[in-house]
Write a protein that holds these residues in place. Structure first.
Motif, mmCIF file in Angstrom:
data_model
loop_
_atom_site.group_PDB
_atom_site.id
_atom_site.type_symbol
_atom_site.label_atom_id
_atom_site.label_comp_id
_atom_site.label_asym_id
_atom_site.label_seq_id
_atom_site.Cartn_x
_atom_site.Cartn_y
_atom_site.Cartn_z
ATOM 1 N N ILE A 77 46.441 33.373 -16.459
ATOM 2 C CA ILE A 77 45.843 34.892 -17.528
ATOM 3 C C ILE A 77 45.536 36.114 -16.690
ATOM 4 O O ILE A 77 44.828 36.643 -17.458
ATOM 5 N N ALA A 98 49.937 39.107 -20.324
ATOM 6 C CA ALA A 98 50.258 38.146 -21.367
ATOM 7 C C ALA A 98 50.830 38.055 -22.519
ATOM 8 O O ALA A 98 51.219 38.809 -22.988
ATOM 9 N N ARG A 99 51.092 36.620 -22.642
ATOM 10 C CA ARG A 99 51.565 36.475 -23.450
ATOM 11 C C ARG A 99 50.315 36.554 -24.919
ATOM 12 O O ARG A 99 50.346 35.500 -24.892
ATOM 13 N N LEU A 100 51.317 36.978 -26.271
ATOM 14 C CA LEU A 100 50.947 36.899 -27.774
ATOM 15 C C LEU A 100 51.317 35.551 -27.824
ATOM 16 O O LEU A 100 52.049 35.529 -28.376
ATOM 17 N N GLY A 101 50.376 34.672 -28.331
ATOM 18 C CA GLY A 101 51.172 33.721 -28.917
ATOM 19 C C GLY A 101 50.422 33.249 -30.928
ATOM 20 O O GLY A 101 50.681 34.609 -31.507
ATOM 21 N N ASP A 102 50.970 33.005 -31.488
ATOM 22 C CA ASP A 102 50.169 32.325 -32.769
ATOM 23 C C ASP A 102 49.170 32.104 -33.302
ATOM 24 O O ASP A 102 49.224 30.325 -33.763
ATOM 25 N N VAL A 149 41.922 32.739 -25.502
ATOM 26 C CA VAL A 149 43.358 32.304 -25.132
ATOM 27 C C VAL A 149 43.636 30.455 -25.421
ATOM 28 O O VAL A 149 42.044 29.992 -25.799
ATOM 29 N N ASN A 177 47.835 26.900 -23.216
ATOM 30 C CA ASN A 177 48.822 27.132 -23.060
ATOM 31 C C ASN A 177 48.748 28.354 -22.249
ATOM 32 O O ASN A 177 49.876 28.878 -21.434
ATOM 33 N N ASP A 192 48.423 31.570 -23.724
ATOM 34 C CA ASP A 192 49.051 32.013 -24.738
ATOM 35 C C ASP A 192 47.389 32.799 -25.710
ATOM 36 O O ASP A 192 46.522 32.344 -26.079
ATOM 37 N N VAL A 214 45.505 34.371 -28.624
ATOM 38 C CA VAL A 214 45.764 34.371 -29.754
ATOM 39 C C VAL A 214 44.497 34.836 -30.296
ATOM 40 O O VAL A 214 44.839 35.041 -31.609
ATOM 41 N N SER A 253 45.659 37.610 -33.102
ATOM 42 C CA SER A 253 46.568 37.575 -32.731
ATOM 43 C C SER A 253 47.536 38.293 -33.633
ATOM 44 O O SER A 253 48.444 39.594 -33.254
ATOM 45 N N ARG A 292 49.441 41.858 -32.979
ATOM 46 C CA ARG A 292 50.824 41.716 -32.499
ATOM 47 C C ARG A 292 50.973 43.197 -33.612
ATOM 48 O O ARG A 292 51.703 44.029 -33.501
#
Length: 478
Positions: A57, A165-169, A230, A233, A235, A237, A259, A263
């Motif tokens: 990250i 980075a990835r946006l998580g749930d 984060v 994982n 992601d 959050v 997150s 989003r």
């Protein structure tokens, strides 16, 4: 399973249990024998670390710098030719302009160079720069700055692709989950802290008027604002926003915007909008107290009670009626109105969700359309001009619509006008968000009524307004 996954699995397990095996009680014939301490059986167990997550990250974490030049009123003597020959361009040694600066953190969430940070980091700034982890620096354009969620989206003005980075749930989070906070606290450089999710759906944070927050004990300090929270994982959050502190330092109570909300803001930016489109419920909710629960025949206080429903709103179209108790949103439990907002207001518009509702002792399922609040009637802004003894000089008012009510976080009414900008009338105590009900005993139903009222010149001004649900009456003049 990859090496990263194995490391994370072992890391999480050891953070929970460490290397101490639980000891069973010696009492009772049916109890299991006590387990003993064991030596780590693999190199990964000895070298447990969150480094793989951080390594993944870290390249997407950025520093955000904002600045603006404030014009300072110069002393009149500085423009006088006589004094100028003595002091020259230096004047009295006091600069005429002052540069206001802000600094915070952010995270790249799109390879094209979209960055999420906090609204308060760049609010009012005329120039924004972003420094990447590899020390590259780029000017950035503000795409969206949303005060209600305290989030902003920036666009780097440089050649991509950028590490993203990835946006998580965030809705999959549970209290007790491990999380990592990253940012640039106190300007010391990129810093990583670790903790757990302390609570969800916190609204009494005093940060914004809109959504609920993730509470964490991961250390968050000034300068962390806008950096990511984060999960294990890697992601994102949440977006770190604020801390609860009495001294200015960290006390283990930090807050992050979920997150799911980030989003929603990001998708609005990707769609080319400068404002965030949010779903509108069109109903007023209240907490189910012990007395209300008893009256409704509920075993305990739970859910969000529907107190009123706006005509032709999504709530009415779904079939909600006063007295209904919403207990879940798309299968996610709702304990109170704050919990409902946590799951509802981060949803994208133009879809639908299901609501579980208690009605007359039975549970019914309703389908609620997700639509943005309409701007009906049109705003038709009116700005009051100069009038003798008028308390409204410079005030700009607009017609009250569901969209205006949502934007200004006020209660919607069927008609009326709301002060969008008090202007010079602020010195008489008027505020943005005040709903004008009557002027000199004349009802103010629209901006046309206000336009007529402010142009009169009475000796006394009698004003009735609604401020955050309280009706206030006052007089001016004499």
């Amino acid at each position: 399973m990859s090496a990263l996954s194995r490391a994370l699995t072992v890391s999480a397990a050891l953070l929970v249990a460490s290397v101490w095996a639980p000891l069973a009680s010696a009492q009772g014939a049916n109890q299991e024998a006590a387990q003993t301490r064991v030596v780590p059986g693999a190199r990964e167990e000895v070298l447990m670390s969150l480094a793989p997550v951080v390594r993944e990250i870290a390249p997407s974490i950025v520093n955000v710098y904002g600045s603006r030049v404030e014009q300072r009123q110069a002393h009149p003597f500085l423009d006088d030719p006589f004094f100028g020959q003595f002091f020259g361009e230096r004047g009295f040694g006091v600069p005429r302009d002052r540069v206001q600066r802000s600094a915070g953190s952010g995270v790249v969430v799109d390879p094209s160079g979209l960055v999420i940070t906090n609204h308060h980091v760049i609010a009012g700034m005329t120039e924004v720069k972003v420094s990447l982890a590899d020390r590259r620096e780029y000017p950035a354009k503000v795409v969206i700055s949303d005060e209600r969620s305290d989030l902003a989206v920036l666009k780097l003005e440089g050649e991509g692709p950028f590490p993203a980075a990835r946006l998580g749930d965030s809705e999959a989070l549970e209290v007790g989950d491990f999380v990592i906070a990253l940012g640039n606290p106190f300007g010391v450089g990129q810093t990583v802290t670790q903790g757990i999710v302390s609570a969800l759906a916190r609204t009494q944070a005093g940060i914004s008027d809109f959504q609920s927050f993730i509470q964490t004990d991961a250390a968050i300090n000034p300068g962390n604002s806008g950096g990511p929270l984060v999960d294990l994982n890697g992601d994102v959050v949440g977006i770190n926003t604020a801390i609860f502190t009495r001294s200015g330092g960290n006390h283990g109570i930090g807050f992050a915007v979920p997150s799911s909300v980030a989003r929603l803001v990001l998708e609005s930016a990707r769609g080319g909008s400068s404002v965030v489109r949010r779903p509108w419920l069109g109903a007023r909710l209240q907490t189910v107290s012990q007395d209300i629960a008893h009256g409704l025949g509920l075993p305990r206080p739970l859910g969000a009670l529907v107190a009123s429903v706006v005509n032709d709103s999504p709530a009415m179209k779904a079939g909600l009626v006063p007295g209904d108790v919403i207990t879940s949103v798309s299968g996610r439990p709702v304990d109170d109105p704050d919990g409902f907002g946590y799951h509802f207001y981060s949803r994208p518009v133009d879809g639908e969700i299901s609501l579980a509702v208690l009605r007359g002792g039975d549970t019914v399922t309703l389908t609620l359309p997700l639509a943005a609040a309409p701007e009906r009637p049109a705003r038709d802004p009116v700005t009051a001009g100069e009038r003798p003894r008028s308390p409204f000089i410079g005030a700009t008012v607009v017609n009250l619509s569901p969209a205006v009510a949502e934007e200004m976080a006020i209660t919607y009414a069927d008609n009326g006008v709301v002060i969008l900008d008090p202007g010079a009338s602020a010195r008489f105590g008027f505020r943005a968000g005040d709903i004008l009900l009557s002027i000199n005993d004349r009802d103010i139903a629209n901006t046309g009524d206000f336009d007529t009222a402010w142009q009169s010149a009475p000796r006394f001004w009698r004003v009735t307004l609604n401020r955050q649900g309280r009706v206030l009456r006052t007089e001016f003049g004499g």
